[in-house]
Design an enzyme around this catalytic site. Sequence first.
Site, PDB file in Angstrom:
ATOM      1  N   HIS A  97      -2.108 -12.179  -2.172  1.00 11.87           N
ATOM      2  CA  HIS A  97      -3.168 -12.882  -1.461  1.00 11.87           C
ATOM      3  C   HIS A  97      -2.818 -14.339  -1.189  1.00 11.87           C
ATOM      4  O   HIS A  97      -3.690 -15.129  -0.833  1.00 11.87           O
ATOM      5  CB  HIS A  97      -4.477 -12.777  -2.250  1.00 11.87           C
ATOM      6  CG  HIS A  97      -4.993 -11.375  -2.326  1.00 11.87           C
ATOM      7  ND1 HIS A  97      -6.062 -11.012  -3.121  1.00 11.87           N
ATOM      8  CD2 HIS A  97      -4.589 -10.231  -1.715  1.00 11.87           C
ATOM      9  CE1 HIS A  97      -6.276  -9.713  -2.991  1.00 11.87           C
ATOM     10  NE2 HIS A  97      -5.388  -9.223  -2.142  1.00 11.87           N
ATOM     11  N   HIS A 150       0.816  -1.212   0.000  1.00 12.00           N
ATOM     12  CA  HIS A 150       0.000   0.000   0.000  1.00 12.00           C
ATOM     13  C   HIS A 150       0.852   1.265   0.000  1.00 12.00           C
ATOM     14  O   HIS A 150       0.380   2.325  -0.416  1.00 12.00           O
ATOM     15  CB  HIS A 150      -0.956  -0.013   1.195  1.00 12.00           C
ATOM     16  CG  HIS A 150      -2.129  -0.920   0.997  1.00 12.00           C
ATOM     17  ND1 HIS A 150      -3.391  -0.627   1.458  1.00 12.00           N
ATOM     18  CD2 HIS A 150      -2.241  -2.116   0.364  1.00 12.00           C
ATOM     19  CE1 HIS A 150      -4.221  -1.603   1.130  1.00 12.00           C
ATOM     20  NE2 HIS A 150      -3.535  -2.523   0.472  1.00 12.00           N
TER      21      HIS A 150
END
Length: 726
Positions: free
Chosen positions: A267, A106
């Site tokens: 993920h 992020h």
Amino acid sequence: MSTTDDTHNTLSTGKCPFHQGGHDRSAGAGTASRDWWPNQLRVDLLNQHSNRSNPLGEDFDYRKEFSKLDYSALKGDLKALLTDSQPWWPADWGSYVGLFIRMAWHGAGTYRSIDGRGGAGRGQQRFAPLNSWPDNVSLDKARRLLWPIKQKYGQKISWADLFILAGNVALENSGFRTFGFGAGREDVWEPDLDVNWGDEKAWLTHRHPEALAKAPLGATEMGLIYVNPEGPDHSGEPLSAAAAIRATFGNMGMNDEETVALIAGGHTLGKTHGAAAASHVGADPEAAPIEAQGLGWASSYGSGVGADAITSGLEVVWTQTPTQWSNYFFENLFKYEWVQTRSPAGAIQFEAVDAPDIIPDPFDPSKKRKPTMLVTDLTLRFDPEFEKISRRFLNDPQAFNEAFARAWFKLTHRDMGPKARYIGPEVPKEDLIWQDPLPQPLYQPTQEDIINLKAAIAASGLSISEMVSVAWASASTFRGGDKRGGANGARLALAPQRDWDVNAVAARVLPVLEEIQKTTNKASLADIIVLAGVVGIEQAAAAAGVSISVPFAPGRVDARQDQTDIEMFSLLEPIADGFRNYRARLDVSTTESLLIDKAQQLTLTAPEMTVLVGGMRVLGTNFDGSQNGVFTDRPGVLSTDFFANLLDMRYEWKPTDDANELFEGRDRLTGEVKYTATRADLVFGSNSVLRALAEVYACSDAHEKFVKDFVAAWVKVMNLDRFDLQ
């Protein structure tokens, strides 16, 4: 901030922090100029990140400090931290692997290739708005977990580098082999004000993917890093998310394979957190009370942490080994059938309906659950193009590992610019096309060579305007955000830059300079282009009666076409360049705002921008040879005429087109048209801040200062990409 809780217990002392009437007397309080004039020109953007905000001082050398770092010990401390679960924020499965990967992702994921802004290069995740974005919930905890390590190593490691290195170490600790790591990100000490995050006034406002292609925005919703994991506008539809995914990852310069690898790799480890409704979650860090000490999102649900944690509102665990690298993401994606369900917080997600309970609970070893996926994870199965790549990775885990390693390295280093800026023992040897690679130097011109080259350029028949213009065209592509562009490489002579309308001068001038380079064989074309600007400015200064030697540092090299990604370099083509009175489109902001934007990309201060525009106008460097802004009767002379005539009250200015882009200045007495101008010219008389600067150079005693200031600002631009000199 709560006035009932945070005014030093004023109720208990009986003292009011304000005078009766509640007027705030603090500095900066009250109605501001931008409240009255919201369209006021943002000249203040050119004042960011000055030494006044830097506690380390202008003599601090981060590269020198980093060289003192015990790098192995630092990585060892980071590895130990991964399993040092803290009761104030317990680690899932006893490991912070997923949290630190998300923090690095992020931080880097705000980068946008369209304007080069955003990214992890300055450690901006410490500041608003990013420290409080809805998509960054709980990353305040990740940064606090890192604080003891940052405190231990001090200025030998920047926050910006530490964030990314922590993500790398997390991947390595999971058993993954990363591509490498380049340090060199220097911290700043205040939020970036120049990044356009969008016009929306509410978090999570949806944007259409087509809009992302027209604006320098990296996410489909305000406050997200990429896309809404529940699908566009919470649609819950995997297929409809494909366009949004391509738009956002494409804006970062990622292709379909890199996109699939990044989503799946990110993920493969960790989980999302959605134990209960968002109504339990308190204020973000920027809005939290003072006693929270910069932490936000305090939860009233249960313990508020661990199994009770609420972050995204989704409750998804993708793989059977969420702290160890695997290919389970793709195996589960294609092995099971998925049905739409909702998290305990009510967020849309998918569950493998035909799967056994094979996913470990993060805090109770006796519990298992079914595999779960985000809406956007299933896009990798149901979008035809993404599905082909995903199946290839399913059947070839090594190909997936290689693709993710390279894509992760690109994600976390894309805004660092050329590899010359990388430092540390883990910098990969391989040159990558997105790093804008350069060859090794072929020439080492001596001082005598430089003198002879200057003489050859001066005798070539090129005008002052042409010499200065070609040097500016070469150097002014530089972007301070991602450190791309600039004169080094002489990419002005290559596609796509040689064909840009704004660079029309190159077609006339480059053949002359290329012949000089070929004949003398003493310097690179890149150096000769910059040297042409030196010759032009010295001639113009001499014509103005000032003898000055323009500093010149040889050492540039010439890039090859195969070292130049045409698609990515096309993004450097300016929409506008006010320094050359160029404007390609009228549907993007105002001309004067785009001038500020260009100056900010060139890391110029307001005085530097002012002196450069004034000097370039009298040297006749308009891209099309027009007379707009050439407020002088002696073009080619480095004079202060631009400022003196612009501020002269003998002239009255009026627009000549419906768009109010072009103007003519008439003599107030005779009505005769004396000069023509654009908004990029007249702003130096209309804007109060820029007028104050213009007045300095319009004064009768300013000429020598003007020449010196112009040369200093010019040399700064010519050397912006000379990282070997920094």
